[in-house]
Design an enzyme around this catalytic site. Sequence first.
Site, PDB file in Angstrom:
ATOM      1  N   LYS A  23      -2.051  -1.660  -3.701  1.00  0.00           N
ATOM      2  CA  LYS A  23      -2.920  -0.480  -3.698  1.00  0.00           C
ATOM      3  C   LYS A  23      -2.042   0.779  -3.752  1.00  0.00           C
ATOM      4  O   LYS A  23      -1.108   0.887  -2.958  1.00  0.00           O
ATOM      5  CB  LYS A  23      -3.770  -0.485  -2.425  1.00  0.00           C
ATOM      6  CG  LYS A  23      -4.681   0.733  -2.259  1.00  0.00           C
ATOM      7  CD  LYS A  23      -5.435   0.680  -0.920  1.00  0.00           C
ATOM      8  CE  LYS A  23      -6.318   1.916  -0.765  1.00  0.00           C
ATOM      9  NZ  LYS A  23      -7.022   1.929   0.515  1.00  0.00           N
ATOM     10  N   LYS A  43       0.866  -1.183   0.000  1.00  0.00           N
ATOM     11  CA  LYS A  43       0.000   0.000   0.000  1.00  0.00           C
ATOM     12  C   LYS A  43       0.901   1.230   0.000  1.00  0.00           C
ATOM     13  O   LYS A  43       1.640   1.476   0.952  1.00  0.00           O
ATOM     14  CB  LYS A  43      -0.926   0.008   1.207  1.00  0.00           C
ATOM     15  CG  LYS A  43      -1.886   1.201   1.229  1.00  0.00           C
ATOM     16  CD  LYS A  43      -2.818   1.125   2.427  1.00  0.00           C
ATOM     17  CE  LYS A  43      -3.766   2.308   2.472  1.00  0.00           C
ATOM     18  NZ  LYS A  43      -4.683   2.251   3.631  1.00  0.00           N
ATOM     19  N   TYR A  87     -14.937   0.775  -7.556  1.00  0.00           N
ATOM     20  CA  TYR A  87     -16.221   1.424  -7.289  1.00  0.00           C
ATOM     21  C   TYR A  87     -17.212   1.198  -8.427  1.00  0.00           C
ATOM     22  O   TYR A  87     -18.397   1.505  -8.284  1.00  0.00           O
ATOM     23  CB  TYR A  87     -16.001   2.923  -7.039  1.00  0.00           C
ATOM     24  CG  TYR A  87     -15.146   3.164  -5.816  1.00  0.00           C
ATOM     25  CD1 TYR A  87     -15.704   3.138  -4.542  1.00  0.00           C
ATOM     26  CD2 TYR A  87     -13.770   3.347  -5.927  1.00  0.00           C
ATOM     27  CE1 TYR A  87     -14.918   3.319  -3.417  1.00  0.00           C
ATOM     28  CE2 TYR A  87     -12.975   3.535  -4.809  1.00  0.00           C
ATOM     29  CZ  TYR A  87     -13.557   3.511  -3.551  1.00  0.00           C
ATOM     30  OH  TYR A  87     -12.762   3.670  -2.432  1.00  0.00           O
TER      31      TYR A  87
END
Length: 332
Positions: free
Chosen positions: A252, A200, A317
């Site tokens: 990510k 991340k 999303y």
Amino acid sequence: MSDSPFRPTRPRRLRETPALRRLVSETRLDPADLVLPVFVREGAGGPLPISSMPGVVQHSLDSLKGAIAEAAEAGVGGVMLFGVPEVRDAIGSGATDPDGILNVATRVAVEAAGGALVVQTDLCLDEFTDHGHCGVLDALGRVDNDATLERYRDMALAQAAAGSELLGLSGMMDGQVAAVREALDDAGFLNTAILAYSAKYASAYYGPFRDAVESQLQGDRRTYQLDPGNRREGLREAIIDIEEGADVVMVKPAGSYLDVLADVSAASEVPVWAYQVSGEYSMIEAAAAHGWIDRKRAVIESVRSIKRAGADAVLTYWATELAKWIRAGEAA
């Protein structure tokens, strides 16, 4: 006929028709490989639009049920829940309160899903602290790694008790996977899985997400999230998390770190996921709103590139919308 012995290679033969292109496609999208991130706001009377993420909302507990049902109907593989509390404090007390918004939302989501998709929860303190960091702070205002692990242990037990099937450890604390696995096992939650946000990065692409969770962040997270210039470090972190017992590892953001994703995918013994983060989403939505790009094609291409780089599943999303396109045969 030419006297030349040379015959040109013609790769274009396999691109001649839509059916032929479909038959030889190397990377296919499937609804089951998509995970929908969902924000749930405490006290909300209905869905609240997020201005920097057009089309995404902070759900109320009631509207959450509808979002879960729609995702399940579309064949989406899972949802990742994020809680947005009304009150925050220095240690993120709401994260471990059984009646805190994330734990309540988890119980609602599990019931609404009825086993049709995997209910997952974000295990991090940043949404619940009044300073916005992913851990507790020491006397000098630095994130205290080991004190934070104790909070993560408690969060894991609260989330598992609420019914979460997979805990998304996104705080980037050293030793977080081992600490949470031990806590879960000792408490009898042997079957609760761990998704480690292993690689991340300290990215600029998280801005809209911080609007979505109403982040109180002061400063930055560079002391615990990865330097965007470091490729080998991402793979190292993933290997450490696998050794500590992670069931799934993740990279990510996704789009700007496809090299890291490919590295991790090539080395991992466990499933590898990637998170197409808020900034990636908002850039495409903004460009499409101005008519600069074809929205549907850009969405499909962006997710397919993440799959092509090695992701077994993608948090996006667009998960529900994209799943519907796939089922309708519109994502070829």
